[in-house]
Design a protein around this motif. Structure first.
Motif, short mmCIF file in Angstrom:
data_model
loop_
_atom_site.label_atom_id
_atom_site.label_comp_id
_atom_site.label_asym_id
_atom_site.label_seq_id
_atom_site.Cartn_x
_atom_site.Cartn_y
_atom_site.Cartn_z
N GLY A 11 -78.38 7.52 -59.94
CA GLY A 11 -78.61 8.74 -59.19
C GLY A 11 -78.01 8.74 -57.80
O GLY A 11 -78.14 9.73 -57.06
N GLN A 12 -77.35 7.67 -57.42
CA GLN A 12 -76.78 7.57 -56.08
C GLN A 12 -75.53 8.43 -55.94
O GLN A 12 -74.93 8.82 -56.94
N ASP A 13 -75.14 8.74 -54.70
CA ASP A 13 -73.85 9.38 -54.47
C ASP A 13 -72.74 8.42 -54.90
O ASP A 13 -72.81 7.21 -54.65
N LEU A 14 -71.72 8.98 -55.54
CA LEU A 14 -70.58 8.18 -55.96
C LEU A 14 -69.41 8.49 -55.03
O LEU A 14 -68.82 9.57 -55.09
N VAL A 15 -69.11 7.55 -54.14
CA VAL A 15 -68.03 7.71 -53.17
C VAL A 15 -66.76 7.15 -53.78
O VAL A 15 -66.72 5.98 -54.19
N LEU A 16 -65.71 7.98 -53.84
CA LEU A 16 -64.47 7.54 -54.45
C LEU A 16 -63.64 6.80 -53.41
O LEU A 16 -63.33 7.36 -52.34
N PRO A 17 -63.24 5.56 -53.67
CA PRO A 17 -62.78 4.66 -52.61
C PRO A 17 -61.46 5.03 -51.96
O PRO A 17 -61.22 4.68 -50.79
N HIS A 62 -72.09 14.22 -55.59
CA HIS A 62 -73.51 14.37 -55.31
C HIS A 62 -74.20 14.96 -56.53
O HIS A 62 -73.66 15.87 -57.16
N MET A 63 -75.38 14.48 -56.82
CA MET A 63 -76.08 14.98 -58.00
C MET A 63 -76.35 16.47 -57.91
O MET A 63 -76.27 17.18 -58.91
N PRO A 104 -74.89 18.77 -61.53
CA PRO A 104 -76.26 18.68 -62.07
C PRO A 104 -76.38 17.87 -63.35
O PRO A 104 -77.45 17.32 -63.63
N ASP A 105 -75.32 17.75 -64.16
CA ASP A 105 -75.46 16.98 -65.40
C ASP A 105 -75.58 15.49 -65.13
O ASP A 105 -75.95 14.73 -66.03
N LEU A 152 -78.74 8.94 -66.00
CA LEU A 152 -79.36 7.75 -65.41
C LEU A 152 -79.31 6.59 -66.40
O LEU A 152 -79.71 6.71 -67.56
N GLY A 153 -78.81 5.47 -65.94
CA GLY A 153 -78.65 4.30 -66.79
C GLY A 153 -77.33 4.25 -67.53
O GLY A 153 -77.00 3.23 -68.15
#
Length: 416
Positions: free
Chosen positions: A107-113, A121-122, A126-127, A132-133
């Motif tokens: 559920g964390q923000d995924l920062v693209l490097p 952002h979730m 929304p999907d 999760l997992g």
């Protein structure tokens, strides 16, 4: 029957395929629009031949055809086809894609490097709440990922592998079709329907797991050509009627309630996508979309009426509106073949998902295939945020798509 597949190959295939740049080009008049799309096609043929699919081949137009022979004793199982497109959108670069697997998403923000401004952002995707997992695949931040539609390609390829290696899955003849140039509306221009010889087709090119789409937009392209009056600007008073300025006024008068940025659900839109011109002539290109063909025609009338109103103030100028059909809502065809959609929904349920019937605010190769005599709904591939740098797909959703394809083959065999 439960298919206990433990050796999915979709992810490894997908990671390989996204490394090949297959961006299509709407300005090109070649078929395919870019020769590099054939690079993926050649790889797919090589992999299919290695599996034992002996008739796999790439034709001169960049289409891949292949056949998985029937393994059932039933004589009258209809031939079904699975289709995905190999090209990626011209809207965002597909060169040098660096896929990243975000394992065990929590559920964390995924920062693209490679571009820290690109953050998933979730609340904007929304999907992700349903992931999760799971393991999420993104690009690195400077390109699109190519899940649209290389996720579908990888899933079909994995399904082929599973059918060949799991003969207990009984099925009729299965045809495979991979197309170029879907993203620029030419994906089935050169499809050989007779060669396919299929009764039904399913594109694997949808979004959320469990979704099936039996309805698309109907689509027209429109070109508004404005003829102005040119004059030397030092002596233009009372003479010049700038086609550029007329085009600007017309564009500004388009109703906001008919814009794509202000519509959703079953609402259509009128969308200017390009403007070019000089004082003497300017051209505005539009895409027009609606689920209802009558409304589609009314949207073109909106452009026509605005042009006529604006040109009342420019008496020596004129316009011409050219409207060209692009594709039509496939539901009118699919409603005549309810079992094709019904079997798709059953396959999704057998893969342990809630099957959801949806309408898509866009089109697929299936839209045109349906009107070419090959009814073709669209099944999820798991792709999200397509055409942009935040595109993503879930590995587990890809596996669900593979299972759905396998179940769909079995359903057609069982019910024949």
């Amino acid at each position: 029957m439960n298919f206990n597949i433990n050796n999915f190959t979709a992810l490894e295939r997908f990671l390989r395929y996204v490394g090949i740049d297959t961006q299509s080009d709407p300005a090109s008049d070649t078929i395919p629009s870019t020769e590099k799309q054939k690079n993926l096609g050649k790889l797919l043929v090589t992999e299919l031949l290695a599996m034992g699919v002996t008739d796999a081949h790439l034709d001169q137009f960049g289409y891949v055809y292949a056949t998985i022979p029937a393994n059932t004793d039933k004589p009258n199982v209809p031939v079904i086809c699975f289709c995905s497109h190999m090209d990626t959108s011209p809207d965002c670069s597909g060169a040098g894609v660096k896929p990243i697997i975000h394992q065990n998403y929590q559920g964390q923000d995924l920062v693209l490097p490679d571009d820290n401004a690109q953050v998933l952002h979730m609340h904007e995707h929304p999907d992700l709440k349903n992931q999760l997992g799971n393991d999420i695949v993104t690009a690195s931040g400077t390109t699109l990922l190519g899940a649209d539609n290389k996720a579908g390609v990888a899933e079909i390829m994995d399904a082929c592998y599973q059918l060949i290696n799991n003969p207990e899955i009984k099925h009729g003849t299965v045809k495979i079709l991979f197309t170029p140039d879907e993203e620029i509306g030419r994906g089935v221009d050169k499809v050989d329907i007779e060669k396919l010889g299929a009764y039904a087709c399913y594109t694997i090119d949808g979004e959320s797991a469990g979704n099936m789409e039996n309805e698309t937009f109907s689509a027209d392209g429109a070109k508004l050509i404005i003829k102005g009056v040119s004059s030397h600007p030092g002596f233009a008073k009372g003479k010049m009627e700038s086609a550029i300025k007329i085009a600007g006024i017309i564009t500004a008068m388009l109703p906001f309630e008919l814009s794509p940025e202000n519509t959703d659900g079953m609402e259509g839109f009128v969308h200017p996508v390009a403007i070019q011109g000089q004082v003497e002539e300017a051209v505005i290109e539009f895409i027009i979309r609606d689920f209802d063909d009558e409304q589609l025609a009314k949207h073109a009338d909106v452009i026509r009426k605005i042009a006529e109103e604006v040109l009342e103030d420019f008496p020596n100028s004129s316009y011409e509106l050219q409207v060209k059909p692009q594709y039509r809502n496939m539901r009118s065809v699919l409603d005549q073949h309810p079992q094709i959609v019904e079997y798709g929904m059953e396959a999704i349920r057998r893969a342990d998902m809630d099957a959801k019937m949806c309408s898509i605010r866009g089109g697929t190769d299936g839209s045109r295939l349906s009107f070419m005599g090959l009814p073709c709904p669209n099944i999820f591939a798991g792709e999200h945020a397509f055409h942009g740098k935040q595109e993503w797909v879930s590995v587990q959703d890809m596996h669900k798509a593979v299972q759905t394809i396998l179940h769909l083959c079995a359903v057609w065999e069982e019910r024949s």
